[in-house]
Design a protein around this motif. Structure first.
Motif, PDB file in Angstrom:
ATOM      1  N   PRO A 157       0.843  -1.196   0.000  1.00  0.00           N
ATOM      2  CA  PRO A 157       0.000   0.000   0.000  1.00  0.00           C
ATOM      3  C   PRO A 157       0.875   1.241   0.000  1.00  0.00           C
ATOM      4  O   PRO A 157       1.925   1.273   0.632  1.00  0.00           O
ATOM      5  CB  PRO A 157      -0.791  -0.120   1.300  1.00  0.00           C
ATOM      6  CG  PRO A 157       0.032  -1.004   2.148  1.00  0.00           C
ATOM      7  CD  PRO A 157       0.752  -1.938   1.249  1.00  0.00           C
ATOM      8  N   ARG A 158       0.430   2.270  -0.714  1.00  0.00           N
ATOM      9  CA  ARG A 158       1.299   3.421  -0.910  1.00  0.00           C
ATOM     10  C   ARG A 158       1.431   4.283   0.345  1.00  0.00           C
ATOM     11  O   ARG A 158       2.455   4.934   0.557  1.00  0.00           O
ATOM     12  CB  ARG A 158       0.739   4.264  -2.053  1.00  0.00           C
ATOM     13  CG  ARG A 158       1.755   5.166  -2.670  1.00  0.00           C
ATOM     14  CD  ARG A 158       1.270   5.714  -3.968  1.00  0.00           C
ATOM     15  NE  ARG A 158       2.257   6.662  -4.466  1.00  0.00           N
ATOM     16  CZ  ARG A 158       2.412   7.884  -3.999  1.00  0.00           C
ATOM     17  NH1 ARG A 158       1.619   8.318  -3.047  1.00  0.00           N
ATOM     18  NH2 ARG A 158       3.344   8.675  -4.475  1.00  0.00           N
ATOM     19  N   ASP A 159       0.398   4.255   1.188  1.00  0.00           N
ATOM     20  CA  ASP A 159       0.470   5.108   2.379  1.00  0.00           C
ATOM     21  C   ASP A 159       1.309   4.483   3.482  1.00  0.00           C
ATOM     22  O   ASP A 159       1.766   5.183   4.379  1.00  0.00           O
ATOM     23  CB  ASP A 159      -0.950   5.444   2.872  1.00  0.00           C
ATOM     24  CG  ASP A 159      -1.833   4.209   2.864  1.00  0.00           C
ATOM     25  OD1 ASP A 159      -1.314   3.131   2.534  1.00  0.00           O
ATOM     26  OD2 ASP A 159      -3.025   4.332   3.188  1.00  0.00           O
ATOM     27  N   ASN A 160       1.504   3.186   3.447  1.00  0.00           N
ATOM     28  CA  ASN A 160       2.334   2.566   4.482  1.00  0.00           C
ATOM     29  C   ASN A 160       3.131   1.436   3.856  1.00  0.00           C
ATOM     30  O   ASN A 160       2.822   0.269   4.045  1.00  0.00           O
ATOM     31  CB  ASN A 160       1.448   2.050   5.621  1.00  0.00           C
ATOM     32  CG  ASN A 160       2.262   1.404   6.708  1.00  0.00           C
ATOM     33  OD1 ASN A 160       3.442   1.715   6.876  1.00  0.00           O
ATOM     34  ND2 ASN A 160       1.652   0.493   7.429  1.00  0.00           N
ATOM     35  N   PRO A 161       4.163   1.756   3.047  1.00  0.00           N
ATOM     36  CA  PRO A 161       4.899   0.679   2.385  1.00  0.00           C
ATOM     37  C   PRO A 161       5.904   0.016   3.323  1.00  0.00           C
ATOM     38  O   PRO A 161       6.979   0.539   3.567  1.00  0.00           O
ATOM     39  CB  PRO A 161       5.591   1.413   1.223  1.00  0.00           C
ATOM     40  CG  PRO A 161       5.673   2.824   1.642  1.00  0.00           C
ATOM     41  CD  PRO A 161       4.665   3.075   2.700  1.00  0.00           C
ATOM     42  N   ARG A 162       5.511  -1.116   3.853  1.00  0.00           N
ATOM     43  CA  ARG A 162       6.413  -1.876   4.731  1.00  0.00           C
ATOM     44  C   ARG A 162       6.456  -3.305   4.248  1.00  0.00           C
ATOM     45  O   ARG A 162       5.451  -3.847   3.808  1.00  0.00           O
ATOM     46  CB  ARG A 162       5.890  -1.885   6.166  1.00  0.00           C
ATOM     47  CG  ARG A 162       5.840  -0.559   6.836  1.00  0.00           C
ATOM     48  CD  ARG A 162       5.077  -0.708   8.124  1.00  0.00           C
ATOM     49  NE  ARG A 162       5.895  -1.355   9.145  1.00  0.00           N
ATOM     50  CZ  ARG A 162       6.806  -0.703   9.857  1.00  0.00           C
ATOM     51  NH1 ARG A 162       7.015   0.584   9.673  1.00  0.00           N
ATOM     52  NH2 ARG A 162       7.506  -1.328  10.764  1.00  0.00           N
ATOM     53  N   MET A 163       7.604  -3.910   4.337  1.00  0.00           N
ATOM     54  CA  MET A 163       7.691  -5.333   4.018  1.00  0.00           C
ATOM     55  C   MET A 163       8.926  -5.907   4.686  1.00  0.00           C
ATOM     56  O   MET A 163       9.845  -5.170   5.041  1.00  0.00           O
ATOM     57  CB  MET A 163       7.751  -5.543   2.507  1.00  0.00           C
ATOM     58  CG  MET A 163       8.980  -4.994   1.837  1.00  0.00           C
ATOM     59  SD  MET A 163       9.048  -5.429   0.109  1.00  0.00           S
ATOM     60  CE  MET A 163       9.397  -7.166   0.198  1.00  0.00           C
ATOM     61  N   PRO A 164       8.944  -7.233   4.894  1.00  0.00           N
ATOM     62  CA  PRO A 164      10.159  -7.816   5.463  1.00  0.00           C
ATOM     63  C   PRO A 164      11.317  -7.713   4.486  1.00  0.00           C
ATOM     64  O   PRO A 164      11.135  -7.789   3.275  1.00  0.00           O
ATOM     65  CB  PRO A 164       9.767  -9.270   5.722  1.00  0.00           C
ATOM     66  CG  PRO A 164       8.569  -9.517   4.929  1.00  0.00           C
ATOM     67  CD  PRO A 164       7.878  -8.225   4.755  1.00  0.00           C
ATOM     68  N   SER A 165      12.499  -7.539   5.030  1.00  0.00           N
ATOM     69  CA  SER A 165      13.666  -7.376   4.173  1.00  0.00           C
ATOM     70  C   SER A 165      14.101  -8.720   3.605  1.00  0.00           C
ATOM     71  O   SER A 165      14.171  -9.720   4.307  1.00  0.00           O
ATOM     72  CB  SER A 165      14.805  -6.774   4.984  1.00  0.00           C
ATOM     73  OG  SER A 165      15.993  -6.884   4.276  1.00  0.00           O
ATOM     74  N   MET A 166      14.412  -8.721   2.314  1.00  0.00           N
ATOM     75  CA  MET A 166      14.842  -9.952   1.679  1.00  0.00           C
ATOM     76  C   MET A 166      16.323 -10.236   1.909  1.00  0.00           C
ATOM     77  O   MET A 166      16.845 -11.231   1.429  1.00  0.00           O
ATOM     78  CB  MET A 166      14.598  -9.875   0.166  1.00  0.00           C
ATOM     79  CG  MET A 166      13.158  -9.962  -0.235  1.00  0.00           C
ATOM     80  SD  MET A 166      12.454 -11.538   0.191  1.00  0.00           S
ATOM     81  CE  MET A 166      11.183 -10.993   1.265  1.00  0.00           C
ATOM     82  N   THR A 167      17.007  -9.337   2.632  1.00  0.00           N
ATOM     83  CA  THR A 167      18.409  -9.628   2.928  1.00  0.00           C
ATOM     84  C   THR A 167      18.540 -10.854   3.823  1.00  0.00           C
ATOM     85  O   THR A 167      19.601 -11.444   3.908  1.00  0.00           O
ATOM     86  CB  THR A 167      19.065  -8.443   3.645  1.00  0.00           C
ATOM     87  OG1 THR A 167      18.218  -8.042   4.699  1.00  0.00           O
ATOM     88  CG2 THR A 167      19.278  -7.295   2.705  1.00  0.00           C
TER      89      THR A 167
END
Lengths: 156, 372, 157
Positions: free
Chosen positions: A93-103
């Motif tokens: 979502p553009r207002d809250n762009p969060r995701m787990p890091s793929m590192t």
């Protein structure tokens, strides 16, 4: 294990792990695109790396779809055996762009995620060093690659 | 970037951006005596925002800014972009144009590898003569470029739908003469560099990158092939005329600086062969199809084109929205991937301070490509 | 009386001083952008910068010319200023290429700055990248400028 072709990969993913995917399509020869569910992305990434042999990270970047109110993060991956380009996408979502890091899965995504963080403002949870990569450390101009970025020559 | 904490017994050295051997980047090095514990690459000193600029240019105008990514290798970079535009807009390219594209790309590859040789020799510190040789031999190629395209470095020669002009008269003979001259010269380079025991001492066994690490860390180009991974876009996914041309993909097993150098050497041999083949066998026909000056795209198309530049794989991913400009252009640059490998090398292998420039230039960084 | 004899002597000293100065321009090894390969070609043996006494050198404190080669990004800009401040007098700045001169093909970028906002410039060399002849011409213009302006009595007449 012999390397899977594009069709085999898409078939197998759709058959065995439908709960992880939104869709999986072949754009043209050697271009496969998978849209993952945001909450399941880490699971899918580990699966791709360990079971399907996508051990060679290529790049990552985002696209800002401002009209639809979403951003899409794209990870470009490769299997050194089968050599087609897999694009692992996830909609945010553009207002809250969060995701787990793929590192956590592909260590080398570190630079690309830092770039996406400063250019789009996507927050990667679990990234070891989320700091400015290309922009100056005291940058205050906003997120340059977002579509609503106005500042041409903003003074920070 | 913010600098992480320093351990007390470790000294942090800041190297660059003003240093003869650092180039346009700053590299922070944690040294413990002579041993490098950690490398932190602080890149971004040449960031120009090319991806944002391309969104403001029409498809054809975009060729100019994207070419400035790698000056020594503009042909390959421009080809990546032009191919992506062609795929997104559905433009066909005549056969002869494809062969001319391959010819210029191979010339650009030699041009760029010469740069790598010159700097790798320069940073081993004892013979700048080879560095000056490279500038002289590059003039041979630059004269050919100038004759064909009118510019020495950034020629904007590839356009969607073909190339701007046909080969001038007598160009094929000149290419053959240049190939003959360069073959003789590269024998000299081989003798002065690889056969030279001093140069070998500084390069053999330095900065070893194993096959697994090269794959895991996402290395590309000569760095990847120097570690024994057999990947080359020209063969895996033939573009331009590479499907019809006869060449080998070079790999070396050792994974050290000398192996990467040897990969470049043998790649140049292959490039010279390709140039000869093209000069002999180039088909006739038109060199461009008619494309409107401001081509309009269909909405929601995306095209990812991959080309093998001198530094490795370049990907240009174009998204369209139905306008005359691309909606977004994502550039997967090769040097950014190799810089990450460089950052991690200190943990994989014992690296001494004196070896650091050698290792840096063995990955052949081009920071403008890295920063975009 | 003394002044009448002093003037020609000063003229001779001036001539020697500026002659020596104009054939020992040492630019610092500092590349900000993508005109660097053309700059390398100029220092190579076909165009040979050294016949004009131009010898690129490592440390900025021993140099008297800052050649800004190529685009200046925001992050690099402060380094350019910092390096300029470290140089000893007399110092000259040459802007090589379209990018530092007027931001060139990146004129509407958020990340580039023009050199005029940072340091005073003596010679501008346009071109993207400038041809070697243009770079040599620019250096000769700089020599002319040194000849005219950097004498013993510069600014006193």
């Amino acid at each position: 294990m012999p390397a899977r072709s594009e069709e085999e990969l898409v078939e197998e993913l759709k058959r065995e792990h439908p709960e992880l995917l939104v869709e999986a399509v072949i754009h043209r020869s050697k271009r496969v695109s998978i849209v993952a569910k945001r909450e399941k992305i880490l699971e899918l990434a580990r699966l791709l790396r360990d079971k399907y042999g996508f051990t060679h990270p290529v790049s990552a970047g985002a696209v800002d779809y401002i009209k639809e109110g979403r951003m899409q993060m794209i990870y470009y991956l490769m299997n050194p055996e089968s050599r087609f380009m897999l694009m692992l996408r996830v909609d945010l979502p553009r207002d809250n762009p969060r995701m787990p890091s793929m590192t956590q899965v592909w260590e080398a995504m570190s630079f690309h995620e830092r770039e996406a963080w400063e250019m789009f403002g996507i927050d990667f949870e679990g990234h070891p060093n989320l700091t400015h990569l290309l922009l100056p450390p005291d940058w205050r101009g906003g997120y340059p690659l977002r579509k609503d970025f106005k500042g041409e020559g903003v003074t920070p | 970037m913010t600098e992480p904490e320093v351990k007390p017994e470790v000294m942090r050295i800041s190297w660059g951006p003003q240093h003869p051997m650092s180039g346009q980047t700053r590299i922070l090095i944690d040294v413990d005596g002579e041993v490098v514990r950690r490398i932190i690459a602080d890149i971004g000193f040449t960031h120009r925002g090319i991806e944002k600029i391309l969104e403001k240019r029409t498809f054809i105008q975009g060729i100019v800014p994207i070419e400035r990514m790698v000056m020594a290798d503009t042909a390959n970079i421009a080809l990546g972009y032009v191919q992506a535009v062609e795929e997104a807009l559905g433009i066909e390219v005549p056969e002869r144009a494809k062969w001319i594209r391959s010819l210029i790309c191979e010339m650009g590859r030699i041009n760029s590898h010469l740069y790598a040789f010159g700097l790798q020799v320069e940073c081993t510190g004892y013979f700048p003569a080879v560095f000056l040789w490279t500038t002289v031999d590059r003039e041979v190629l630059l004269d050919l470029f100038e004759k064909l395209t009118g510019a020495r470095w950034s020629y904007s020669f590839f356009i969607p739908g073909g190339v701007r002009a046909d080969l001038p008269e007598g160009f094929r003979d000149e290419v053959k003469r240049a190939v003959k001259y360069l073959r003789r010269r590269f024998q000299d380079y081989w003798d002065a560099m690889v056969e030279n025991p001093l140069f070998e001492m500084r390069n053999r066994g330095v900065g070893i990158l194993s096959r697994e690490d090269a794959i895991r860390l996402g290395a590309t180009g000569p760095v990847l092939r120097g570690s024994g991974v057999d990947m080359d876009v020209r063969r895996d996914e033939p573009y331009a005329a590479y499907g019809d041309l006869d060449f080998k993909v070079i790999t070396e097993k050792e994974g050290d600086c000398l192996a990467r150098l040897k990969v470049r050497f043998h790649e140049i041999e292959q490039s010279l062969n390709i140039m000869e083949q093209i000069a002999d066998e180039i088909p006739g026909g038109p060199v461009r199809t008619k494309v409107p000056l401001f081509p309009r795209s269909k909405p929601g198309v995306e095209a990812l084109s991959r080309v093998e530049t001198a530094r490795g794989e370049l990907g240009v991913h174009i998204f369209t929205d139905g306008g005359m400009k691309p909606y977004r252009v994502k550039i997967n640059s090769p040097t950014l991937r190799n810089m990450y490998v460089f950052e991690r090398l200190a943990e994989l292998d014992k690296v001494l301070v004196a070896d650091l420039p050698v290792i840096l230039y063995s990955i052949d960084p081009w920071y403008l490509d890295c920063d975009r | 009386m003394a002044e009448r004899f002093a003037a020609p002597i000063y003229g001779v000293i001036d001539y020697l001083l500026t002659w020596a100065r104009k054939f020992s321009i040492w630019p610092v090894h500092f590349v900000t952008g993508c005109c660097s390969p053309e700059f390398m070609q100029v220092s190579g043996s076909r165009f040979d910068m050294e016949r004009l006494g131009v010898l690129p050198f490592a440390s900025v404190r021993q140099c008297d010319c800052l050649m800004v080669v190529g685009v200046i990004s925001r992050k690099m800009g402060e380094r350019v200023k910092y390096l300029y401040e470290q140089m000893g007098e007399p110092k000259f700045v040459v802007s090589v290429g379209a990018c530092p001169t007027g931001r060139g093909p990146f004129y509407d970028s958020y990340a580039t700055v023009a050199i005029d906002d940072l340091v005073p410039v003596d010679v501008y060399i346009p071109g993207c990248p400038p041809r070697p002849e243009a770079i040599i011409h620019g250096l000769m213009l700089l020599q002319e400028k040194i000849r005219r302006e950097c004498g013993f009595r510069a600014g006193k007449e």
